[in-house]
Enzyme design. Structure first.
Site, PDB file in Angstrom:
ATOM      1  N   ARG A  47       0.851  -1.181   0.000  1.00 18.67           N
ATOM      2  CA  ARG A  47       0.000   0.000   0.000  1.00 18.67           C
ATOM      3  C   ARG A  47       0.880   1.221   0.000  1.00 18.67           C
ATOM      4  NH1 ARG A  47      -3.065  -0.752   5.240  1.00 18.67           N
ATOM      5  NH2 ARG A  47      -0.928  -1.302   5.717  1.00 18.67           N
ATOM      6  N   TYR A  71      -6.993  -8.269  16.947  1.00 25.07           N
ATOM      7  CA  TYR A  71      -8.201  -7.478  16.722  1.00 25.07           C
ATOM      8  C   TYR A  71      -8.631  -7.600  15.258  1.00 25.07           C
ATOM      9  CZ  TYR A  71     -11.404  -3.519  16.992  1.00 25.07           C
ATOM     10  OH  TYR A  71     -12.516  -2.717  16.950  1.00 25.07           O
ATOM     11  N   LYS A  75     -12.028  -9.568  13.372  1.00 21.85           N
ATOM     12  CA  LYS A  75     -12.917  -8.937  12.398  1.00 21.85           C
ATOM     13  C   LYS A  75     -12.944  -9.742  11.103  1.00 21.85           C
ATOM     14  CE  LYS A  75     -13.869  -5.440  14.987  1.00 21.85           C
ATOM     15  NZ  LYS A  75     -15.201  -5.309  15.565  1.00 21.85           N
ATOM     16  N   PRO A  98     -15.829   0.019   8.064  1.00 20.30           N
ATOM     17  CA  PRO A  98     -15.349   1.367   8.374  1.00 20.30           C
ATOM     18  C   PRO A  98     -13.915   1.364   8.892  1.00 20.30           C
ATOM     19  CG  PRO A  98     -16.721   0.572  10.166  1.00 20.30           C
ATOM     20  CD  PRO A  98     -16.595  -0.557   9.175  1.00 20.30           C
ATOM     21  N   SER A 113     -10.944   4.038  19.109  1.00 18.53           N
ATOM     22  CA  SER A 113     -10.725   5.080  18.105  1.00 18.53           C
ATOM     23  C   SER A 113     -10.609   6.464  18.742  1.00 18.53           C
ATOM     24  CB  SER A 113     -11.857   5.080  17.080  1.00 18.53           C
ATOM     25  OG  SER A 113     -11.992   3.804  16.522  1.00 18.53           O
ATOM     26  N   PHE A 132      -3.800   5.609   9.811  1.00 22.77           N
ATOM     27  CA  PHE A 132      -5.128   5.034   9.967  1.00 22.77           C
ATOM     28  C   PHE A 132      -6.065   5.558   8.886  1.00 22.77           C
ATOM     29  CE2 PHE A 132      -4.068   3.960  14.380  1.00 22.77           C
ATOM     30  CZ  PHE A 132      -4.749   2.772  14.527  1.00 22.77           C
ATOM     31  N   VAL A 163      -7.146   8.388   4.601  1.00 22.43           N
ATOM     32  CA  VAL A 163      -6.094   7.717   5.358  1.00 22.43           C
ATOM     33  C   VAL A 163      -5.055   8.780   5.687  1.00 22.43           C
ATOM     34  CG1 VAL A 163      -4.334   5.911   5.344  1.00 22.43           C
ATOM     35  CG2 VAL A 163      -6.489   5.560   4.107  1.00 22.43           C
TER      36      VAL A 163
HETATM   37  C1  LIG Z   1     -16.885   1.107  23.057  1.00 22.61           C
HETATM   38  O1  LIG Z   1     -16.844   1.117  24.459  1.00 22.61           O
HETATM   39  C2  LIG Z   1     -17.951   0.514  25.112  1.00 22.61           C
HETATM   40  C3  LIG Z   1     -17.781   0.723  26.580  1.00 22.61           C
HETATM   41  O2  LIG Z   1     -16.504   0.348  27.039  1.00 22.61           O
HETATM   42  C4  LIG Z   1     -18.024  -0.957  24.727  1.00 22.61           C
HETATM   43  O3  LIG Z   1     -19.146  -1.556  25.320  1.00 22.61           O
HETATM   44  C5  LIG Z   1     -18.126  -1.057  23.216  1.00 22.61           C
HETATM   45  O4  LIG Z   1     -18.094  -2.391  22.824  1.00 22.61           O
HETATM   46  C6  LIG Z   1     -16.988  -0.325  22.556  1.00 22.61           C
HETATM   47  N1  LIG Z   1     -17.189  -0.336  21.134  1.00 22.61           N
HETATM   48  C7  LIG Z   1     -16.211  -0.649  20.307  1.00 22.61           C
HETATM   49  C8  LIG Z   1     -16.593  -0.621  18.862  1.00 22.61           C
HETATM   50  O5  LIG Z   1     -15.086  -0.920  20.665  1.00 22.61           O
END
Ligand SMILES: *[C@@H]1O[C@H](CO)[C@@H](O)[C@H](O)[C@H]1NC(C)=O
Ligand SMILES: *[C@@H]1O[C@H](CO)[C@@H](O)[C@H](O)[C@H]1NC(C)=O
Length: 232
Positions: A47, A71, A75, A98, A113, A132, A163
């Site tokens: 990339r 992570y 996904k 996203p 994020s 990112f 990005v």
């Molecule tokens: C964002 O934070 C909340 C609370 O900690 C959690 O329940 C949720 O899963 C998180 N969402 C992501 C996309 O990480």
């Protein structure tokens, strides 16, 4: 996101059908493009700023596993599992991919994020050597609703406004908030991790107009301030 044939509106999905939708809530947020963005190098395609990533790009789970990017692996596997399962039952699957979703924080806790942005405004001396793909959470929410509502929606939709390397994000923030102490140095020396482009064409067919990164950053900082994650 799951769309049952014959239910072409979110509002038409009865409570009885809801559990199926909920089951795949996890998959709705499935991204190939999210942190550890390296996930995209996992396909042996380099990339660079000239490269345009689109919906035909898939992560190779074996490479993601080797890199220890758990992570991204979760996904990637979630998207595969949903696709296989729903194929079996002849249910349409629409996937929204996203990038790092920033903007107003809804819940009381920090998400990954938003913490990426908080780390740039809370006095840390350096920024990460990382690029990112950024997207406003409101565009992400809108894309999910549109994908439900528009009956012709199909397959995957990349959702990245731009990005940008942390150095660029830091520059924007420094310009926007001159009184804040924003890091000027990278944790590594040059060269920075390259950026790349992500196609917006398919997402535009959902009516997504892409809130600019600058607006998203301002909304994030204002929200972090309001929620007292940062004090200035
Ligand atoms: C964002 O934070 C909340 C609370 O900690 C959690 O329940 C949720 O899963 C998180 N969402 C992501 C996309 O990480
Ligand atoms: C920054 O990250 C990129 C991509 O991972 C890498 O190629 C580059 O060597 C890194 N820069 C330094 C100085 O470590």
């Amino acid at each position: 996101m799951v769309q049952r044939r014959g239910y072409n509106s979110l509002r038409q999905i009865s409570l009885r059908k809801m559990p199926l939708t909920l089951l795949f809530k996890a998959v709705m947020a499935s991204f190939i493009l999210l942190p550890p963005l390296n996930s995209l190098s996992m396909i042996h395609r380099p990339r660079t700023p000239e490269v345009v990533v689109d919906e035909t790009w898939f992560s190779d789970p074996n490479i993601v596993r080797e890199l220890g990017r758990w992570y991204a692996l979760s996904k990637t596997l979630a998207e595969d599992a949903a696709r296989n399962f729903l194929n079996e039952y002849d249910i349409k699957l629409v996937v929204i991919n996203p990038g790092a979703s920033i903007g107003p924080v809804l819940q009381p806790e920090l998400n990954l994020s938003s913490s990426l942005i908080l780390n740039l405004i809370n006095g840390s001396p350096t920024f990460q050597n990382y690029s990112f793909g950024w997207i406003n959470v409101k565009d992400v929410a809108n894309a999910h609703i549109q994908a439900y509502e528009i009956i012709s929606s199909t397959g995957r939709y990349c959702l990245i406004e731009r990005v940008a390397h942390f150095s660029e994000v830091a520059d924007i923030l420094r310009h926007m908030y001159p009184t804040l102490k924003i890091p000027e140095k990278c944790e590594d020396d040059e060269p920075f991790m390259p950026t790349f482009q992500v196609s917006k064409e398919k997402a535009k067919s959902l009516g997504i107009e892409f809130i600019p990164l600058e607006v998203s950053l301002r909304e994030t900082v204002e929200s972090l301030k309001e929620k007292k994650f940062v004090d200035f």
